[in-house]
Design a protein around this motif. Structure first.
Motif, PDB file in Angstrom:
ATOM      1  N   SER A   6      56.318  40.679 -35.355  1.00 50.17           N
ATOM      2  CA  SER A   6      55.753  40.861 -34.022  1.00 50.17           C
ATOM      3  C   SER A   6      54.250  40.619 -33.979  1.00 50.17           C
ATOM      4  O   SER A   6      53.680  40.465 -32.890  1.00 50.17           O
ATOM      5  CB  SER A   6      56.063  42.265 -33.508  1.00 50.17           C
ATOM      6  OG  SER A   6      55.517  43.254 -34.365  1.00 50.17           O
ATOM      7  N   ASP A  48      59.504  46.754 -33.674  1.00 54.02           N
ATOM      8  CA  ASP A  48      59.457  45.925 -34.878  1.00 54.02           C
ATOM      9  C   ASP A  48      58.859  46.688 -36.050  1.00 54.02           C
ATOM     10  O   ASP A  48      59.320  46.557 -37.194  1.00 54.02           O
ATOM     11  CB  ASP A  48      58.637  44.664 -34.588  1.00 54.02           C
ATOM     12  CG  ASP A  48      58.797  43.623 -35.676  1.00 54.02           C
ATOM     13  OD1 ASP A  48      59.924  43.400 -36.124  1.00 54.02           O
ATOM     14  OD2 ASP A  48      57.781  43.025 -36.079  1.00 54.02           O
ATOM     15  N   GLY A  52      62.129  46.558 -37.718  1.00 55.69           N
ATOM     16  CA  GLY A  52      62.199  45.120 -37.882  1.00 55.69           C
ATOM     17  C   GLY A  52      62.203  44.654 -39.325  1.00 55.69           C
ATOM     18  O   GLY A  52      62.006  45.433 -40.268  1.00 55.69           O
ATOM     19  N   TRP A 307      62.401  36.276 -35.219  1.00 53.82           N
ATOM     20  CA  TRP A 307      63.085  37.125 -36.190  1.00 53.82           C
ATOM     21  C   TRP A 307      64.067  36.308 -37.017  1.00 53.82           C
ATOM     22  O   TRP A 307      64.179  36.481 -38.233  1.00 53.82           O
ATOM     23  CB  TRP A 307      63.804  38.257 -35.455  1.00 53.82           C
ATOM     24  CG  TRP A 307      64.551  39.203 -36.329  1.00 53.82           C
ATOM     25  CD1 TRP A 307      64.063  40.310 -36.958  1.00 53.82           C
ATOM     26  CD2 TRP A 307      65.942  39.126 -36.668  1.00 53.82           C
ATOM     27  NE1 TRP A 307      65.067  40.931 -37.671  1.00 53.82           N
ATOM     28  CE2 TRP A 307      66.227  40.232 -37.515  1.00 53.82           C
ATOM     29  CE3 TRP A 307      66.971  38.241 -36.335  1.00 53.82           C
ATOM     30  CZ2 TRP A 307      67.495  40.466 -38.025  1.00 53.82           C
ATOM     31  CZ3 TRP A 307      68.245  38.469 -36.849  1.00 53.82           C
ATOM     32  CH2 TRP A 307      68.492  39.575 -37.686  1.00 53.82           C
TER      33      TRP A 307
END
Length: 389
Positions: A6, A48, A52, A307
């Motif tokens: 991110s 995130d 994440g 991602w």
């Protein structure tokens, strides 16, 4: 922070929105659109950070050796093809920096098709750093990737080349040394200077731009004004269209469907406050077509694409997964400024990298015989050892 996906999406959006609030005297209705972008970016960063994925460690990037591999062979062939089209671009058509700065946008006579290939010049520096065996070839690829955008006054490709070059340098560094912030800072200053100078060459001064600028902006030097305008015009226009409730789905259709129509926003029916400042964010067409929830959905989709590119960087890091991540991280960094991610050219580059990775896997492995001989020697030594006897 560099290993957090991110970082490449949320931080640029938050920075752009913050500078937008400082650059303009925004009304409450315009501020709603800017806050929508900022809150969505902040939510992505928080989620995130908690749940994440992460990019591989620097040691795993540095451990990847591509010189002499099948992937390197295919990548160098691709780089030669891109350089050939760059030479065609400079030979067959006027060079804007030398001939006429206003010709940078001229795409007649097949220029557009050549530019689709030469625009991938940003990939030359990372390929040179990762794949070139000789120093002169490495320097040639780096210089070509940085010089071509300057000659054709393509500010976006200048940023893409510098961004990919800097990111490879940082991730391939020796972990015993600190991050090369001085070198990266120099590249950032050089890119900002080139952007400002080329912006003045392309479009002249900003005296004719009539927007509600703040006192801070009016007192800034001309070069800084170009940078601030480029960084903040996207969120400003996003907030303006949200406040005006303008709806038009044709721009999104033209962007995602090849040859459907023009994606230009200049001289159209979009009620821009300044017709000559027609840049928007990556999410601008989604706002016009699907409203604010469609814009939020596009931000989340872009994060999902980033991602996915990070997940493909599992050790050992493939060279073409490298290139896909460099591209996706760059379009995320540039998302507050103009649409680049949800375009057929961007998706085409990602597909091209996947095809090249498969092609490299099908090529004969020149390293295989030596590996087999080493394995056979190891087996022979083991069989003749006293322990087994």
């Amino acid at each position: 922070m560099l290993r957090l996906p991110s970082t490449y999406l949320s931080l640029p959006i938050l920075l752009s929105c913050g500078l937008t609030c400082l650059t303009y005297d925004l009304s409450e209705s315009y501020l709603e659109g800017v806050l929508l972008l900022a809150v969505t970016a902040l939510a992505i960063m928080l989620v995130d950070a908690l749940f994440g994925s992460r990019l591989p460690g620097f040691a795993q990037f540095r451990a990847g050796s591509y010189i002499g591999t099948r992937e390197s062979f295919v990548a160098m062939a691709f780089a030669c093809g891109v350089m050939f089209f760059c030479l065609l671009d400079l030979t067959l058509f006027p060079i804007p920096l030398i001939d006429n700065p206003s010709s940078y946008a001229s795409m007649e006579g097949g220029h557009e098709h050549i530019r689709h290939i030469s625009d991938m010049c940003w990939a030359l520096p990372p390929i040179g750093l990762l794949c070139a065996r000789s120093k002169w070839l490495r320097n040639l690829l780096v210089v070509a990737g940085l010089a071509f955008p300057v000659l054709v006054i393509d500010r976006n490709r200048i940023f893409a080349s510098l961004f990919s070059f800097a990111l490879v340098v940082m991730f391939r560094r020796d972990e015993s040394r600190p991050l090369p912030w001085k070198s990266v800072g120099f590249l950032a200053v050089a890119g900002a200077a080139a952007f400002s100078v080329l912006g003045i060459l392309r479009s002249g001064t900003l005296d004719t731009v009539t927007l509600p600028f703040s006192a801070m902006y009016r007192d800034a030097p001309q070069g800084i004004k170009w940078l601030l305008l480029y960084v903040t015009a996207g969120p400003y226009n996003f907030g303006a269209m949200l406040a005006k409730h303008y709806s038009n789905a044709s721009f999104l259709v033209n962007q995602v469907v090849p040859m459907a129509g023009s994606i230009a926003t200049a001289g159209t029916s979009i009620p821009l406050d300044a017709p000559n400042i027609n840049v928007g964010t990556e999410f601008f067409p989604f706002l016009m077509a699907l409203g604010p929830m469609g814009a939020v959905a596009s931000i989340l989709t872009l994060y999902a694409m980033l991602w996915w590119s990070v997940r493909r960087l599992h050790p050992p890091v493939s060279l073409f997964a490298w290139l896909v991540f460099l591209r996706m991280s760059y379009v995320c960094v540039m998302s507050p400024f103009a649409p680049q991610a949800f375009t057929w050219t961007n998706i085409g580059f990602v597909v091209l990298c996947m095809v090249m990775q498969m092609l490299a896997a099908w090529l004969p492995n020149r390293r295989a015989p030596s590996v087999e001989r080493e394995h056979a020697a190891t087996v022979a030594r083991t069989m003749s050892s006293p322990t087994l006897q």
